[in-house]
Motif scaffolding. Structure first.
Motif, PDB file in Angstrom:
ATOM      1  N   GLN A 131     -29.907   2.810  42.421  1.00  0.00           N
ATOM      2  CA  GLN A 131     -29.391   2.665  43.906  1.00  0.00           C
ATOM      3  C   GLN A 131     -28.463   3.089  44.438  1.00  0.00           C
ATOM      4  OE1 GLN A 131     -29.053  -1.437  45.773  1.00  0.00           O
ATOM      5  NE2 GLN A 131     -31.049  -1.203  46.666  1.00  0.00           N
ATOM      6  N   ALA A 135     -27.641   5.796  47.102  1.00  0.00           N
ATOM      7  CA  ALA A 135     -26.879   5.678  48.335  1.00  0.00           C
ATOM      8  C   ALA A 135     -25.818   6.685  48.455  1.00  0.00           C
ATOM      9  CB  ALA A 135     -26.423   4.363  48.358  1.00  0.00           C
ATOM     10  N   THR A 162     -35.232   2.613  50.054  1.00  0.00           N
ATOM     11  CA  THR A 162     -35.590   2.812  51.169  1.00  0.00           C
ATOM     12  C   THR A 162     -35.876   1.604  51.937  1.00  0.00           C
ATOM     13  OG1 THR A 162     -38.322   2.641  50.436  1.00  0.00           O
ATOM     14  CG2 THR A 162     -37.070   4.869  50.515  1.00  0.00           C
ATOM     15  N   ARG A 163     -35.906   0.207  51.071  1.00  0.00           N
ATOM     16  CA  ARG A 163     -36.218  -1.022  51.842  1.00  0.00           C
ATOM     17  C   ARG A 163     -35.000  -1.918  51.308  1.00  0.00           C
ATOM     18  NH1 ARG A 163     -41.885  -3.336  50.965  1.00  0.00           N
ATOM     19  NH2 ARG A 163     -41.365  -4.067  52.818  1.00  0.00           N
ATOM     20  N   ALA A 164     -33.876  -1.310  50.945  1.00  0.00           N
ATOM     21  CA  ALA A 164     -32.818  -2.332  50.893  1.00  0.00           C
ATOM     22  C   ALA A 164     -33.035  -3.478  49.937  1.00  0.00           C
ATOM     23  CB  ALA A 164     -32.055  -2.897  52.160  1.00  0.00           C
ATOM     24  N   TYR A 165     -33.896  -3.122  48.531  1.00  0.00           N
ATOM     25  CA  TYR A 165     -34.328  -4.119  47.712  1.00  0.00           C
ATOM     26  C   TYR A 165     -33.128  -4.855  47.125  1.00  0.00           C
ATOM     27  CZ  TYR A 165     -37.245  -5.771  43.777  1.00  0.00           C
ATOM     28  OH  TYR A 165     -38.057  -6.607  42.898  1.00  0.00           O
ATOM     29  N   LYS A 166     -33.503  -6.122  47.485  1.00  0.00           N
ATOM     30  CA  LYS A 166     -32.323  -7.119  46.847  1.00  0.00           C
ATOM     31  C   LYS A 166     -32.466  -7.563  45.356  1.00  0.00           C
ATOM     32  CE  LYS A 166     -30.212  -7.276  50.777  1.00  0.00           C
ATOM     33  NZ  LYS A 166     -28.750  -6.816  50.983  1.00  0.00           N
ATOM     34  N   GLU A 174     -25.119  -2.723  49.409  1.00  0.00           N
ATOM     35  CA  GLU A 174     -25.189  -3.179  50.954  1.00  0.00           C
ATOM     36  C   GLU A 174     -26.545  -2.441  51.623  1.00  0.00           C
ATOM     37  OE1 GLU A 174     -24.036  -5.938  52.040  1.00  0.00           O
ATOM     38  OE2 GLU A 174     -22.830  -6.469  50.193  1.00  0.00           O
ATOM     39  N   ALA A 175     -27.085  -3.164  52.431  1.00  0.00           N
ATOM     40  CA  ALA A 175     -28.246  -2.467  53.300  1.00  0.00           C
ATOM     41  C   ALA A 175     -27.630  -1.539  54.100  1.00  0.00           C
ATOM     42  CB  ALA A 175     -29.055  -3.760  53.934  1.00  0.00           C
ATOM     43  N   SER A 176     -26.604  -1.891  54.706  1.00  0.00           N
ATOM     44  CA  SER A 176     -25.876  -1.050  55.856  1.00  0.00           C
ATOM     45  C   SER A 176     -25.573   0.659  55.108  1.00  0.00           C
ATOM     46  CB  SER A 176     -24.576  -1.312  56.185  1.00  0.00           C
ATOM     47  OG  SER A 176     -23.765  -1.627  55.191  1.00  0.00           O
ATOM     48  N   LEU A 178     -27.783   2.407  53.219  1.00  0.00           N
ATOM     49  CA  LEU A 178     -29.166   2.599  52.681  1.00  0.00           C
ATOM     50  C   LEU A 178     -30.006   2.992  54.286  1.00  0.00           C
ATOM     51  CD1 LEU A 178     -29.876   0.122  49.949  1.00  0.00           C
ATOM     52  CD2 LEU A 178     -29.288   2.549  49.779  1.00  0.00           C
ATOM     53  N   GLN A 180     -32.130   3.133  57.081  1.00  0.00           N
ATOM     54  CA  GLN A 180     -32.764   2.053  58.124  1.00  0.00           C
ATOM     55  C   GLN A 180     -34.199   2.537  58.803  1.00  0.00           C
ATOM     56  OE1 GLN A 180     -30.838  -0.977  58.181  1.00  0.00           O
ATOM     57  NE2 GLN A 180     -30.002   0.161  56.382  1.00  0.00           N
TER      58      GLN A 180
END
Length: 283
Positions: A131, A135, A162-166, A174-176, A178, A180
């Protein structure tokens, strides 16, 4: 050896659910959507042997030749720029695992690619590292004005990118950092065609030096490490070690690949049930 004769009934391979209707994707429209900021990544996904790499390469070339417009005028910032491919294959990150993972680097031609051959065989590469690497590569492609295309069949890697897998324990990007706004394209083949392609490709890889590749890797990599990577490396290693005869290796490996492809499609259809829109095409 004719593997179709060896596997007449495909034991253990359940029929696939009803196939989605294929669509037609317009590269020029995609380029325009990218220029307008409506999408920030194109993702080409599909089960093994569905032709996704070849499709992604052809799409990258078409996007590079597209003439997107902005505010009614041609957009010079992207005209003639390269689209670049980022791999989402959990085993192509390993150097030296070439035939078994189907890197087929010659297919890319002059299309740049990323996230392949990152670490040596024997290394235990994990999803957190992927991940983070994705990024960084995605941001670099966009920074240079190119269009990023993610291509692969590893569902977890795709979702991580692609889905900000947690992840548990606070791991992950961080999702930001990756994408959107992802445009998903799925490569669609019938079950019968997929079975035939897998059988044909396995025979080609065996004739093309897969056994020799594994023998060479075993000179420096413990057998358990190769078996850990599964599929081709598991079964061929067992054959080289004398644990399987050649025919049992071929049959067992073929069935395992077919079952793997079915699991991949199950994963992708699960993404759709979660609300992801996948535009299925016939490559």
């Amino acid at each position: 050896m004719n593997r179709t004769e060896l596997l007449p009934d495909r034991p253990g391979i359940p029929p696939m659910a009803k196939m989605p209707e294929p669509e037609t994707v317009d590269p020029s429209a995609l380029a325009q959507a990218y220029v307008r900021g409506e999408i920030d990544l194109i993702c080409v996904l599909g089960p093994t042997a569905s032709g996704k790499t070849k499709y992604a390469v052809s799409l990258a070339k078409a996007l590079s030749e597209a003439q997107p417009v902005s505010a009614g005028r041609p957009c010079p910032g992207l005209c003639g720029s390269k689209a670049e491919i980022l791999s989402a294959d959990s085993r192509q990150v390993y150097r030296g695992m070439d035939i078994g993972t189907g890197k087929d680097l010659g297919e890319y031609g002059d299309v740049p690619y990323h996230l392949i051959d990152l670490v040596p065989v024997g290394y235990k590469y994990n999803i957190y590292q992927y991940q983070a690497a994705f990024a960084e590569a995605w941001a670099d492609v966009r920074r240079r004005g190119a269009i990023p295309i993610l291509c692969g069949g590893s569902g977890l890697y795709i979702e991580a990118a692609t889905r900000a897998y947690k992840f548990d324990k606070g791991n992950g990007v961080e999702a930001s950092a990756l994408p959107q706004h992802v445009y998903y394209i799925g490569t669609l083949v019938s079950r019968e065609e997929r079975v035939a392609r897998i059988d044909r490709r396995l025979e080609e890889r065996l004739q093309g030096g897969l056994v020799e590749e594994v023998r060479g890797l075993l000179e420096t990599v413990p057998a358990d490490d190769l078996i850990y990577y599964g599929l081709e490396y598991k079964f061929v290693t067992q054959y080289v070690l004398g644990q399987l005869c050649y025919e049992d290796m071929v049959i067992g490996l073929g069935n395992a690949i077919h079952q793997f492809a079915k699991r991949q499609m199950t994963w992708f259809r699960g993404m759709e049930r979660d609300g992801v829109v996948i535009h299925w095409v016939r490559p």
